[in-house]
Structure formats: C-alpha cells, structure tokens
Design an enzyme around this catalytic site. Structure first.
Site, PDB file in Angstrom:
ATOM      1  N   ASP A 163     -17.108  20.207  11.233  1.00  0.00           N
ATOM      2  CA  ASP A 163     -16.101  21.302  11.290  1.00  0.00           C
ATOM      3  C   ASP A 163     -16.693  22.620  11.029  1.00  0.00           C
ATOM      4  OD1 ASP A 163     -15.826  20.470   8.470  1.00  0.00           O
ATOM      5  OD2 ASP A 163     -14.140  21.726   8.888  1.00  0.00           O
TER       6      ASP A 163
ATOM      7  N   GLY B 241     -18.987  19.997   0.205  1.00  0.00           N
ATOM      8  CA  GLY B 241     -18.796  20.511  -1.271  1.00  0.00           C
ATOM      9  C   GLY B 241     -18.800  21.928  -1.482  1.00  0.00           C
TER      10      GLY B 241
ATOM     11  N   ARG C 205     -14.328  25.125   9.141  1.00  0.00           N
ATOM     12  CA  ARG C 205     -13.684  25.797   8.224  1.00  0.00           C
ATOM     13  C   ARG C 205     -14.075  25.498   6.805  1.00  0.00           C
ATOM     14  NH1 ARG C 205      -7.358  23.922   7.894  1.00  0.00           N
ATOM     15  NH2 ARG C 205      -7.114  25.119   9.489  1.00  0.00           N
TER      16      ARG C 205
ATOM     17  N   SER D 177     -13.481  15.700   2.849  1.00  0.00           N
ATOM     18  CA  SER D 177     -12.341  15.286   2.470  1.00  0.00           C
ATOM     19  C   SER D 177     -11.710  14.498   3.775  1.00  0.00           C
ATOM     20  CB  SER D 177     -11.485  16.515   2.229  1.00  0.00           C
ATOM     21  OG  SER D 177     -11.717  17.369   3.236  1.00  0.00           O
TER      22      SER D 177
ATOM     23  N   SER E 140     -10.055  20.428   6.602  1.00  0.00           N
ATOM     24  CA  SER E 140     -11.046  20.659   7.656  1.00  0.00           C
ATOM     25  C   SER E 140     -10.325  21.354   8.874  1.00  0.00           C
ATOM     26  CB  SER E 140     -11.448  19.275   8.317  1.00  0.00           C
ATOM     27  OG  SER E 140     -11.867  18.542   7.077  1.00  0.00           O
TER      28      SER E 140
ATOM     29  N   ASP F  29      -6.804  16.356   8.034  1.00  0.00           N
ATOM     30  CA  ASP F  29      -7.106  16.743   6.789  1.00  0.00           C
ATOM     31  C   ASP F  29      -6.959  18.334   6.544  1.00  0.00           C
ATOM     32  OD1 ASP F  29      -8.418  16.875   4.030  1.00  0.00           O
ATOM     33  OD2 ASP F  29     -10.213  17.654   5.263  1.00  0.00           O
TER      34      ASP F  29
ATOM     35  N   THR G  33     -14.021  19.243   3.920  1.00  0.00           N
ATOM     36  CA  THR G  33     -14.908  19.407   5.196  1.00  0.00           C
ATOM     37  C   THR G  33     -14.907  18.084   5.711  1.00  0.00           C
ATOM     38  OG1 THR G  33     -16.322  21.011   4.244  1.00  0.00           O
ATOM     39  CG2 THR G  33     -17.429  19.323   5.697  1.00  0.00           C
TER      40      THR G  33
ATOM     41  N   LYS H  88     -21.931  24.607   8.967  1.00  0.00           N
ATOM     42  CA  LYS H  88     -22.192  23.653   7.934  1.00  0.00           C
ATOM     43  C   LYS H  88     -23.445  22.623   8.221  1.00  0.00           C
ATOM     44  CE  LYS H  88     -17.531  23.460   6.711  1.00  0.00           C
ATOM     45  NZ  LYS H  88     -16.279  22.747   6.523  1.00  0.00           N
TER      46      LYS H  88
END
Length: 282
Positions: A56, A86, A58, A168, A208, A205, A40, A72
C-alpha cells in the site's frame, strides 16, 4: 538482595526482577517509553514464471497520515526487490545499505546477484540489533535458480513460503491468499490476487490505505507498476485550492516593526546642511 560481589546461584527459568522494578517506577509516576504502532500492508506471491510483490502507499505518524502516496517497494538489485514495513527510516536505511553491498559484490565477482545473498545480508544485520531496527521485510527476486520469496522479521528470523504477508494489515491480506492461491498461476492471476490482498489490508486496517503498488520480477527483468489500483479516489477536489477571505481569522494583537523603528538614524548617520550650489551634477 545480595551484594553483586557475592556468589549467587540462579535457578533455571525466567527472571522478573526488571518487571517489578518497572512496576515500582510506574507507581511513582515515571512515564516509560512505549513502542509506537506502525501500519502497512505488504505481501508477495510466487507465480508460474516469477514473483509479484505488492504494497500500500500510506505513511503514518502515529494517528496522522503523513504521506498518502509513498513508495514501500525498495530496490536491492536489478533482479531483487524488497517491500518494507515498520519504521520508514529503518526500512529505507537497511535496504539502501544492502543495495550498496550487493552492487559492490556484483562488481567484485562479475556475476548477477542472488536472492539468497540479499537475504543473508538482511537477516544478519537485523539479528545483530536484536529487533531494535524496526524493519519487517518481504524480499522477492529471480535468479538462475528460479523465483524466490522470503519474509524477514525485525529480529532476523525468516520464512520461505509461496506467499507471504507482513505489516499491520497482514492478517487481512493472508486471508485473501489462503482462499485464492493456487500453484503455477499466470501473471495476470497473480497480479489480481496481490492487488486483492493489498486492498483487503487497505479497507480493514487503519494503518494501511491509499493506493496499490505492484512489482513483477521474472527472468526478463522487473516491471514496477506504480499506483496499479487507486481504490480510494478523492471525491471532491477544489480547482481554486484553499481561499480564506480577509477577516476570516481573528487578529489577537498587532505589532509593526520597521527598519527605522529599531534604532535612531541620527545615532549612525551624520547629516550636514549645505548650499544648493555645492551639489555636482555629472
């Protein structure tokens, strides 16, 4: 090893008995549970009149993208929102629990919620579980004391900064903040900075991806900007959907079952022959 009942004086420092135990079991072929990597990019920044949160969209299940457009940014109070990274179930459960507690607090006191109240509830709950609740949060809001922005870690520790990142993709997002942040930014500048930070996480990343969601919180209320930017549009979308012609998939075996093939009708029904005149027509 001494008997547990015997007194033993331990020296100060770390003990590595369990490390040796786990290494032994690993040599015997025992497979231990491993923490699953989650992905994330969430962040927030304080601007001149309030707070801008970003995330984001995803959602991943290991290496599989489970949802390309999930939300999110969670509701805590009318003036407080929270971005979660998480385990999705943990972030949703923790924020829903704190949201209900904040609602009861507003009803009991007759006052608007304070951001520090939500922070205390979140960090107390996470610290109690010692990091086993996988919820890394970015909490932002605006109350009578002004705008506030906090980073809440899974173990219950917190940071108070003018800009924070988690997840991340946080390192990529932090690089954008450290190069582009300035004091007393205007709203549009803050929105563009947060969007750039989230896109840095999306493109650098693997955990994400997809779109950019923003939430602006100030003294006038909140503005949720769902899919503020969509930097990864689908290049080709079929109007007809998926079509597989007959015979496309090989049939390995075929077994037909009908209602009468499972049992004999004569075992359950008695048929009596009669004359045609015995039938009554109404």
């Amino acid at each position: 090893m001494k008997h547990p009942n015997e007194e033993e004086e331990y020296k100060s420092g770390f003990q590595f008995d369990l490390c040796k135990r786990n290494a032994y079991f690993g040599q015997q072929g025992m497979i231990t549970k491993q923490a699953k990597s989650t992905g994330t990019t969430i962040c927030g920044v304080i601007y001149k009149d309030g707070v801008v949160l970003g995330a984001d969209t995803r959602s991943t299940n290991g290496t599989t993208v489970a949802d390309k457009n999930c939300e999110k940014i969670h509701y805590i109070a009318p003036n407080v929102f929270c971005c979660g990274a998480g385990t999705a179930a943990d972030t949703a459960a923790v924020t829903d629990m704190v949201s209900s507690q904040m609602a009861l607090h507003r009803l009991a006191t007759g006052r608007n919620s304070r951001v520090i109240t939500a922070l205390t509830l979140l960090k107390t709950h996470l610290f109690k579980y010692q990091g086993h609740v996988s919820a890394a949060l970015v909490l932002g809001g605006h109350d009578f004391t002004g705008p506030h922005l906090f980073a809440v870690y899974p173990h219950g520790s917190t940071d108070t900064l003018p800009f924070v990142t988690m997840g991340s993709g946080s390192l990529a997002a932090m690089s954008v903040f450290e190069s582009g942040f300035k004091e007393d930014m205007e709203l549009e500048e803050a929105k563009q900075l947060v969007a750039r930070a989230i896109k840095a996480g999306i493109f650098n990343d693997l955990g994400s991806g997809s779109n950019v969601d923003l939430c602006v919180i100030n003294k006038d209320g909140k503005t949720m900007l769902r899919n503020y930017e969509c930097p990864n549009p689908r290049t080709y979308v079929s109007n007809k959907g998926f079509y597989f012609p007959p015979g496309h998939t090989q049939v390995i075996k075929k077994h037909m079952v009908t209602a009468t093939s499972l049992f004999k009708l004569s075992d359950y029904v008695t048929v009596t022959e009669g004359a045609a005149d015995d039938m009554e027509i109404a």
